[in-house]
Design a protein around this motif. Structure first.
Motif, short mmCIF file in Angstrom:
data_model
loop_
_atom_site.label_atom_id
_atom_site.label_comp_id
_atom_site.label_asym_id
_atom_site.label_seq_id
_atom_site.Cartn_x
_atom_site.Cartn_y
_atom_site.Cartn_z
N ALA A 3 48.72 32.40 34.52
CA ALA A 3 47.22 32.88 35.10
C ALA A 3 47.24 34.39 35.49
O ALA A 3 48.24 34.54 36.21
CB ALA A 3 46.92 31.94 36.18
N PHE A 5 44.75 36.75 37.76
CA PHE A 5 43.28 36.93 38.37
C PHE A 5 43.15 38.43 38.38
O PHE A 5 43.90 39.37 38.47
CB PHE A 5 43.50 36.87 40.03
CG PHE A 5 43.80 35.43 40.26
CD1 PHE A 5 42.79 34.36 40.59
CD2 PHE A 5 45.06 34.71 40.11
CE1 PHE A 5 42.86 33.07 40.77
CE2 PHE A 5 45.30 33.36 40.56
CZ PHE A 5 44.11 32.60 40.55
N GLN A 7 39.93 41.16 39.61
CA GLN A 7 38.91 41.55 40.45
C GLN A 7 38.25 42.83 39.55
O GLN A 7 38.61 43.61 39.05
CB GLN A 7 39.28 42.15 41.85
CG GLN A 7 39.71 41.27 42.58
CD GLN A 7 40.19 41.65 44.06
OE1 GLN A 7 40.74 42.79 44.21
NE2 GLN A 7 40.49 40.55 45.08
N SER A 30 39.01 31.05 32.91
CA SER A 30 38.77 29.74 33.44
C SER A 30 37.74 29.61 34.45
O SER A 30 37.18 28.70 34.64
CB SER A 30 40.32 29.31 34.13
OG SER A 30 40.41 28.15 34.96
N GLU A 31 37.66 30.37 35.40
CA GLU A 31 36.95 30.54 36.48
C GLU A 31 36.36 31.86 36.65
O GLU A 31 37.12 32.88 36.58
CB GLU A 31 37.42 29.94 37.69
CG GLU A 31 37.90 28.71 37.73
CD GLU A 31 38.69 28.29 38.99
OE1 GLU A 31 38.09 28.71 40.14
OE2 GLU A 31 39.66 27.57 38.96
N LYS A 44 39.61 34.29 37.03
CA LYS A 44 40.92 33.60 36.66
C LYS A 44 40.89 33.45 35.13
O LYS A 44 40.23 32.70 34.48
CB LYS A 44 41.04 32.29 37.46
CG LYS A 44 42.42 31.67 36.95
CD LYS A 44 42.64 30.33 37.93
CE LYS A 44 43.96 29.60 37.97
NZ LYS A 44 43.95 28.35 38.63
N TYR A 46 43.59 32.48 31.67
CA TYR A 46 44.85 32.11 31.39
C TYR A 46 45.30 32.87 30.06
O TYR A 46 44.52 32.58 29.05
CB TYR A 46 44.89 30.55 31.15
CG TYR A 46 44.92 29.63 32.46
CD1 TYR A 46 46.03 29.57 33.17
CD2 TYR A 46 43.83 29.21 33.25
CE1 TYR A 46 46.32 28.81 34.17
CE2 TYR A 46 43.77 28.68 34.13
CZ TYR A 46 45.07 28.14 34.80
OH TYR A 46 45.13 27.73 36.07
N THR A 72 43.89 43.94 38.73
CA THR A 72 44.80 42.71 38.43
C THR A 72 45.76 42.30 39.22
O THR A 72 46.41 43.10 39.54
CB THR A 72 45.33 43.08 36.85
OG1 THR A 72 44.21 43.49 35.85
CG2 THR A 72 45.97 41.77 36.19
N GLN A 74 49.06 39.45 38.91
CA GLN A 74 49.64 38.84 38.00
C GLN A 74 50.16 37.70 38.98
O GLN A 74 50.93 37.79 40.16
CB GLN A 74 50.96 39.60 37.36
CG GLN A 74 51.66 38.45 36.46
CD GLN A 74 52.75 39.29 35.41
OE1 GLN A 74 52.83 40.59 35.58
NE2 GLN A 74 53.63 38.77 34.93
N THR A 75 50.23 36.32 38.35
CA THR A 75 50.83 35.21 39.24
C THR A 75 52.28 34.72 38.79
O THR A 75 52.54 35.19 37.69
CB THR A 75 49.88 33.89 39.36
OG1 THR A 75 49.76 33.46 37.65
CG2 THR A 75 48.35 34.41 39.50
N ALA A 78 52.37 28.41 40.72
CA ALA A 78 51.22 27.74 41.44
C ALA A 78 51.61 26.54 42.17
O ALA A 78 52.71 25.65 41.81
CB ALA A 78 50.41 27.30 40.38
#
Length: 84
Positions: A3, A5, A7, A30-31, A44, A46, A72, A74-75, A78
């Motif tokens: 994933a 995220f 902005q 995804s969202e 979000k 993937y 951006t 980066q994850t 989770a």
């Protein structure tokens, strides 16, 4: 899948159009949330492990009409209430 995220800052008056366009055309989304602060939206996404994040953002997200700027995140891991 991993994933990220992103902005998104939009041209004035275009945030909802940008959100709808991304929701309708970007399968990795995804969202999408409208948010307060310096950015208008947060999405979000993937991506496959071998997918280049920079190219995805530059070629896919930043080319959507009405997008002015992106940030951006980066994850790595989770966590959830169920301990997964």
């Amino acid at each position: 899948m991993r994933a990220i995220f992103v902005q998104i800052k939009c041209e004035m008056g275009h945030a909802y159009r940008v959100a709808r366009a991304m929701a309708d055309t970007i399968p990795e989304l995804s969202e999408m949330h409208s948010i307060s602060g310096q950015y208008d939206l947060m999405g979000k996404f993937y991506l496959e492990p071998d997918r280049d994040i920079g190219l995805f953002v530059v070629e896919t997200l930043q080319t959507v009409p009405g997008v002015k700027d992106t940030y951006t995140l980066q994850t790595f891991n989770a966590f959830s209430a169920t301990g997964d």
